[in-house]
Motif scaffolding. Structure first.
Motif, PDB file in Angstrom:
ATOM      1  N   MET A   1      47.435  47.144 123.541  1.00  0.00           N
ATOM      2  CA  MET A   1      48.743  47.752 123.713  1.00  0.00           C
ATOM      3  C   MET A   1      49.360  48.044 122.350  1.00  0.00           C
ATOM      4  O   MET A   1      49.058  47.392 121.360  1.00  0.00           O
ATOM      5  CB  MET A   1      49.664  46.822 124.500  1.00  0.00           C
ATOM      6  N   HIS A   2      50.244  49.006 122.342  1.00  0.00           N
ATOM      7  CA  HIS A   2      50.794  49.483 121.078  1.00  0.00           C
ATOM      8  C   HIS A   2      52.296  49.735 121.237  1.00  0.00           C
ATOM      9  O   HIS A   2      52.767  50.091 122.319  1.00  0.00           O
ATOM     10  CB  HIS A   2      50.085  50.761 120.649  1.00  0.00           C
ATOM     11  N   LEU A   3      53.021  49.563 120.139  1.00  0.00           N
ATOM     12  CA  LEU A   3      54.479  49.723 120.155  1.00  0.00           C
ATOM     13  C   LEU A   3      54.892  50.695 119.063  1.00  0.00           C
ATOM     14  O   LEU A   3      54.479  50.559 117.903  1.00  0.00           O
ATOM     15  CB  LEU A   3      55.145  48.357 119.923  1.00  0.00           C
ATOM     16  N   TYR A   4      55.709  51.685 119.447  1.00  0.00           N
ATOM     17  CA  TYR A   4      56.245  52.661 118.495  1.00  0.00           C
ATOM     18  C   TYR A   4      57.760  52.549 118.479  1.00  0.00           C
ATOM     19  O   TYR A   4      58.398  52.457 119.536  1.00  0.00           O
ATOM     20  CB  TYR A   4      55.838  54.089 118.897  1.00  0.00           C
ATOM     21  N   GLU A 255      47.506  52.496 126.183  1.00  0.00           N
ATOM     22  CA  GLU A 255      48.913  52.371 126.579  1.00  0.00           C
ATOM     23  C   GLU A 255      49.810  52.041 125.381  1.00  0.00           C
ATOM     24  O   GLU A 255      49.421  51.264 124.510  1.00  0.00           O
ATOM     25  CB  GLU A 255      49.052  51.281 127.640  1.00  0.00           C
ATOM     26  N   TYR A 256      50.988  52.621 125.379  1.00  0.00           N
ATOM     27  CA  TYR A 256      51.953  52.318 124.322  1.00  0.00           C
ATOM     28  C   TYR A 256      53.373  52.469 124.848  1.00  0.00           C
ATOM     29  O   TYR A 256      53.637  53.220 125.794  1.00  0.00           O
ATOM     30  CB  TYR A 256      51.735  53.212 123.092  1.00  0.00           C
ATOM     31  N   LEU A 257      54.275  51.737 124.221  1.00  0.00           N
ATOM     32  CA  LEU A 257      55.702  51.786 124.539  1.00  0.00           C
ATOM     33  C   LEU A 257      56.444  52.372 123.347  1.00  0.00           C
ATOM     34  O   LEU A 257      56.208  51.959 122.210  1.00  0.00           O
ATOM     35  CB  LEU A 257      56.225  50.374 124.838  1.00  0.00           C
ATOM     36  N   GLY A 258      57.317  53.337 123.626  1.00  0.00           N
ATOM     37  CA  GLY A 258      58.144  53.926 122.575  1.00  0.00           C
ATOM     38  C   GLY A 258      59.585  53.495 122.718  1.00  0.00           C
ATOM     39  O   GLY A 258      60.164  53.564 123.817  1.00  0.00           O
ATOM     40  N   ILE A 259      60.171  53.034 121.617  1.00  0.00           N
ATOM     41  CA  ILE A 259      61.557  52.560 121.588  1.00  0.00           C
ATOM     42  C   ILE A 259      62.358  53.450 120.643  1.00  0.00           C
ATOM     43  O   ILE A 259      61.887  53.790 119.556  1.00  0.00           O
ATOM     44  CB  ILE A 259      61.618  51.089 121.106  1.00  0.00           C
ATOM     45  N   GLY A 260      63.581  53.805 121.056  1.00  0.00           N
ATOM     46  CA  GLY A 260      64.441  54.629 120.212  1.00  0.00           C
ATOM     47  C   GLY A 260      64.582  56.035 120.771  1.00  0.00           C
ATOM     48  O   GLY A 260      63.800  56.464 121.627  1.00  0.00           O
ATOM     49  N   HIS A 264      58.329  58.362 122.960  1.00  0.00           N
ATOM     50  CA  HIS A 264      57.507  58.525 124.160  1.00  0.00           C
ATOM     51  C   HIS A 264      56.779  57.218 124.490  1.00  0.00           C
ATOM     52  O   HIS A 264      56.460  56.438 123.600  1.00  0.00           O
ATOM     53  CB  HIS A 264      56.462  59.616 123.939  1.00  0.00           C
ATOM     54  N   SER A 265      56.518  57.030 125.774  1.00  0.00           N
ATOM     55  CA  SER A 265      55.719  55.897 126.253  1.00  0.00           C
ATOM     56  C   SER A 265      54.648  56.424 127.201  1.00  0.00           C
ATOM     57  O   SER A 265      54.822  57.475 127.833  1.00  0.00           O
ATOM     58  CB  SER A 265      56.590  54.883 126.994  1.00  0.00           C
ATOM     59  N   PHE A 266      53.543  55.662 127.321  1.00  0.00           N
ATOM     60  CA  PHE A 266      52.404  56.106 128.136  1.00  0.00           C
ATOM     61  C   PHE A 266      51.714  54.885 128.725  1.00  0.00           C
ATOM     62  O   PHE A 266      51.438  53.921 128.007  1.00  0.00           O
ATOM     63  CB  PHE A 266      51.431  56.887 127.242  1.00  0.00           C
ATOM     64  N   ASN A 267      51.475  54.923 130.048  1.00  0.00           N
ATOM     65  CA  ASN A 267      50.782  53.796 130.678  1.00  0.00           C
ATOM     66  C   ASN A 267      49.601  54.252 131.533  1.00  0.00           C
ATOM     67  O   ASN A 267      49.261  53.614 132.528  1.00  0.00           O
ATOM     68  CB  ASN A 267      51.758  52.953 131.510  1.00  0.00           C
ATOM     69  N   PHE A 292      65.791  58.195 130.164  1.00  0.00           N
ATOM     70  CA  PHE A 292      64.488  58.793 129.868  1.00  0.00           C
ATOM     71  C   PHE A 292      64.011  59.609 131.066  1.00  0.00           C
ATOM     72  O   PHE A 292      64.448  59.410 132.195  1.00  0.00           O
ATOM     73  CB  PHE A 292      63.443  57.738 129.492  1.00  0.00           C
ATOM     74  N   GLU A 293      63.114  60.538 130.786  1.00  0.00           N
ATOM     75  CA  GLU A 293      62.475  61.328 131.834  1.00  0.00           C
ATOM     76  C   GLU A 293      61.046  60.827 132.009  1.00  0.00           C
ATOM     77  O   GLU A 293      60.437  60.339 131.062  1.00  0.00           O
ATOM     78  CB  GLU A 293      62.467  62.814 131.461  1.00  0.00           C
ATOM     79  N   VAL A 294      60.528  60.984 133.226  1.00  0.00           N
ATOM     80  CA  VAL A 294      59.175  60.509 133.535  1.00  0.00           C
ATOM     81  C   VAL A 294      58.347  61.655 134.116  1.00  0.00           C
ATOM     82  O   VAL A 294      58.841  62.421 134.947  1.00  0.00           O
ATOM     83  CB  VAL A 294      59.197  59.341 134.553  1.00  0.00           C
TER      84      VAL A 294
END
Length: 374
Positions: A1-4, A255-260, A264-267, A292-294
């Motif tokens: 997993m990754h965090l941006y 998979e990654y989570l984007g904050i701010g 963008h995030s992706f699962n 956010f939009e999905v």
């Protein structure tokens, strides 16, 4: 997993950049507090997973103070498990990388820097509206290396106004002489909403013709590979297998989570992106309801993303995996196109993987779109 984490602040607007940012630096503290809150709200997105990379991008993350970076990492450590070998990157402008600031970043746990040099030509830096000069670029890298940060990437842009092949050669050679592990070399793209975009509209600025840009692309690849760098993605080069673990996660559909704001995030099943407006973002977070939009990804979407991202890398398309994915939706492998690519020497098939040649990389996006599922 990754965090941006997207840090949406810059001292000034670069004339080519269309990323989301603000020059109202007085909002940094309140923005960081909102991002800390979003980390709590979104923690379930990466539930029970270890972070193998953390990336602070922007904007200009090196505008954050020690206190602000610490606030973010205190919360990350509270909500997530970080792998002991995690790659933790911060994007920085050269003028910010003083010995004192680098020591601060090391103490916090930053172990990789991505430095926006762009060019070593001071006149071109002014044209780009950058806030540093070439001496600061060299000094920033030396400061980081002297203080023990070995994993450093630098960005170079080629195809700038009035740049000849000799100018590109100089920039690439200077970057190589810095003895960094990673170089990203991009062609200048003029985006509509930027200063350059408006100048282009008025006829004041022209993009290089495709054949000239291709010559800059080929020269940069030749120089970097001759110096021992692997072209592991169309615009990214690494020595000693120091590939960007974080950016590779995008190309490998991890998979990654984007904050701010705008992150963008992706699962795998869906993609979501935060509102690209600082005020709207902070207000939504304050109300405990991130804006956010999905987009839920169909099997066709996922196959197209696989083609688009993997074809740009040195690992290429796994044809067995692609065939199996296509068969699940009653589609077949695009054998006609693949054979044409091989005949025209745009791609080679190696051990079941379709890998672009140097000439194929020049038209990677077009080749991807040619086999996209409608």
């Amino acid at each position: 997993m990754h965090l941006y984490l997207h840090i949406p602040f810059c001292r000034q607007a670069c004339h080519y950049c269309d990323f989301h940012f603000s020059t109202v630096l007085s909002q940094r503290e309140v923005m960081v507090k909102a991002m800390v809150q979003e980390l709590t709200i979104q923690k379930a997105y990466l539930a029970h997973k270890k972070l193998t990379s953390i990336y602070l991008g922007g904007g200009t993350p090196s505008l954050l103070s020690e206190k602000q970076v610490n606030l973010l990492f205190d919360q990350i450590n509270l909500q997530f498990t970080i792998d002991v070998d995690a790659e933790i990157t911060l994007e920085a402008n050269p003028e910010d990388l003083t010995p004192e600031y680098i020591q601060t970043l090391k103490k916090i746990g930053i172990n990789r820097l991505s430095v926006g040099i762009q060019t070593f030509n001071n006149e071109s830096l002014r044209h780009l509206h950058r806030n540093h000069d070439s001496q600061q670029s060299t000094r920033a890298i030396k400061n980081a290396q002297d203080l023990g940060i070995e994993n450093i990437s630098v960005d170079i842009i080629y195809g700038l106004k009035e740049h000849t092949l000799s100018d590109t050669e100089y920039d690439i050679q200077q970057a190589i002489l810095l003895d960094v592990e990673h170089i990203s070399a991009y062609s200048l793209t003029i985006e509509p909403r930027t200063v350059f975009g408006k100048q282009k509209e008025k006829g004041l600025l022209k993009e290089l013709p495709d054949n000239q840009m291709a010559a800059h692309f080929e020269l940069s690849h030749q120089l970097l590979q001759s110096a021992g760098f692997e072209a592991y993605e169309v615009s990214n080069f690494a020595k000693n297998k120091r590939y960007s673990r974080h950016n590779s996660s995008y190309w490998n559909q991890e998979e990654y989570l984007g904050i701010g704001p705008s992150a963008h995030s992706f699962n795998v099943q869906s993609r979501q992106w935060n509102v690209a407006n600082n005020k709207s973002y902070m207000l939504a977070i304050e109300q405990g309801n991130p804006h956010f939009e999905v987009e839920y990804l169909s099997p066709e979407n996922r196959i197209n993303e696989y083609i688009m991202t993997r074809l740009r890398t040195m690992w290429g398309l796994d044809l067995a995996y692609l065939k199996q994915s296509l068969e699940q939706i009653n589609q077949s492998l695009p054998s006609t196109e693949i054979e044409e690519w091989k005949e025209k020497q745009w791609a080679n098939e190696i051990d079941g993987f379709l890998i672009l040649t140097e000439s194929g990389k020049l038209i990677a996006d077009k080749l991807s779109s040619d086999i996209f599922l409608i």
